[in-house]
Structure formats: structure tokens, C-alpha cells
Scaffold this motif. Structure first.
Motif, PDB file in Angstrom:
ATOM      1  N   LEU A  37       0.831  -1.206   0.000  1.00 17.95           N
ATOM      2  CA  LEU A  37       0.000   0.000   0.000  1.00 17.95           C
ATOM      3  C   LEU A  37       0.865   1.254   0.000  1.00 17.95           C
ATOM      4  N   LEU A  43       0.188   8.908  -0.671  1.00 21.15           N
ATOM      5  CA  LEU A  43      -1.238   9.225  -0.768  1.00 21.15           C
ATOM      6  C   LEU A  43      -1.461  10.735  -0.801  1.00 21.15           C
ATOM      7  N   HIS A 137     -12.052   9.173  -2.348  1.00 25.61           N
ATOM      8  CA  HIS A 137     -11.603   7.819  -2.041  1.00 25.61           C
ATOM      9  C   HIS A 137     -10.215   7.851  -1.391  1.00 25.61           C
ATOM     10  N   HIS A 138      -9.286   8.581  -1.991  1.00 29.22           N
ATOM     11  CA  HIS A 138      -7.931   8.637  -1.445  1.00 29.22           C
ATOM     12  C   HIS A 138      -7.872   9.412  -0.135  1.00 29.22           C
ATOM     13  N   GLU A 141      -8.649   6.875   2.475  1.00 31.88           N
ATOM     14  CA  GLU A 141      -7.475   6.044   2.755  1.00 31.88           C
ATOM     15  C   GLU A 141      -6.493   6.789   3.654  1.00 31.88           C
ATOM     16  N   HIS A 145      -5.020   5.812   7.335  1.00 27.72           N
ATOM     17  CA  HIS A 145      -3.581   5.735   7.614  1.00 27.72           C
ATOM     18  C   HIS A 145      -3.220   6.614   8.821  1.00 27.72           C
TER      19      HIS A 145
END
Length: 167
Positions: A37, A43, A137-138, A141, A145
Motif C-alpha cells: 500500500l 497518498l 476515495h484517497h 485512505e 492511515h
């Protein structure tokens, strides 16, 4: 009319993205929950980069990834990523403001060296999916994190967990 709706969402969500990126500590940049990932830095940098795609998406009917180039800059500090975001979001805002609504239904294609890599679709669908929803969406994530590293995250659509516990 559609442009005003897109611009309103853009401005609101850019502020949410700014709040999130501003909360990233340098100490979390290398964290990744699994080896395959992306790290927090990757990201966050990708989120900043999505705003760089607005010109090609709004103003062209084909985005050739084979010729696309982007300088992510120095991602070793969260402040650098935030600065890159600010540069890209300012350009993206100008693109949305100057966009021609009559072209929103044009067929748009993403290709690699002339071969389609996404099915052709109306530009407005690409704007909502490829630009807006992809970014959200990111962000999700990135929030996961940051939470996994014990860091706080901003409230985006109402109180976050910490704020809800004080109520």
C-alpha cells in the motif's frame, strides 16, 4: 448552472482536503499499513496531484497518460506536499471557473500512446468520477492511515470522533 454546482463542491471539498493535508505530521509520512500500500506521503502527494488533472480533463477530450508528466516535488515534508496542493488547487479552480458547460457532454477518453485505457464516457462523468470521487476515495485512505498512526484527523462532514465525545 452545472458549472456553479461543480465549483461549489470543488471549493467546499478543497477546503476539506486542505484541512486534512495540514494535519499530517512529518513523522507519519513513511507509514504504510502493508508493504504493497501507498505510504502517507505517497497518498497525500497523489491527492495533491489529482488537482493537476483538471486542465486535461475539462479542456481536452483525450488525456494521454503516455505523455503526462508531473513533478511531485519534495515529499519528505508534509508542508511541501501542502504547498504543491495549494499550487495545483489554484490552477484547478481557474479551470473550473473558465470551463465551458456546453462541452461537459463531450466524449472523453484516457489513453496510453493512442490506446484507450478507460472506456470513453461523457466528460461530466469523468469530472465527477475521475476527479471528484477519486479524490474522496484517497482522502478516506489517508484518514485511515493517519488514524492507524495515532494521529488526529479533521472533522469534514460533522464532528469527528474526538469532537463527538465532548458533546
Amino acid at each position: 448552472m452545472m458549472k456553479q454546482a461543480l465549483l461549489g463542491e470543488f471549493l467546499h471539498e478543497a477546503e476539506n482536503t486542505r484541512k486534512l493535508l495540514a494535519m499530517i505530521p512529518d513523522s507519519a509520512l513513511e507509514y504504510r499499513p502493508q508493504p504493497h500500500l501507498w505510504s502517507v506521503a505517497q497518498l497525500a502527494s497523489h491527492i495533491a496531484e489529482v488537482y493537476n488533472w483538471y486542465e486535461a480533463t475539462f479542456n481536452q477530450d483525450e488525456f494521454d497518460m503516455g505523455t503526462y508528466q508531473y513533478d511531485k516535488g519534495d515529499t519528505s515534508k508534509a508542508s511541501n506536499i501542502l504547498q504543491k496542493f495549494e499550487e495545483n488547487v489554484a490552477k484547478a479552480k481557474a479551470v473550473v471557473e473558465s470551463s465551458d458547460e456546453s462541452k461537459y457532454m463531450n466524449t472523453w477518453t484516457m489513453s496510453m500512446g493512442g490506446s484507450p485505457i478507460m472506456p470513453p464516457m461523457p466528460k461530466i462523468q469523468v469530472i465527477r468520477g475521475f476527479l471528484y470521487n477519486h479524490l474522496y476515495h484517497h482522502r478516506g485512505e489517508l484518514i485511515a492511515h493517519l488514524r492507524a498512526t495515532g494521529n488526529g484527523v479533521p472533522s469534514l462532514y460533522g464532528p469527528n470522533y474526538e469532537e463527538s465525545q465532548r458533546m
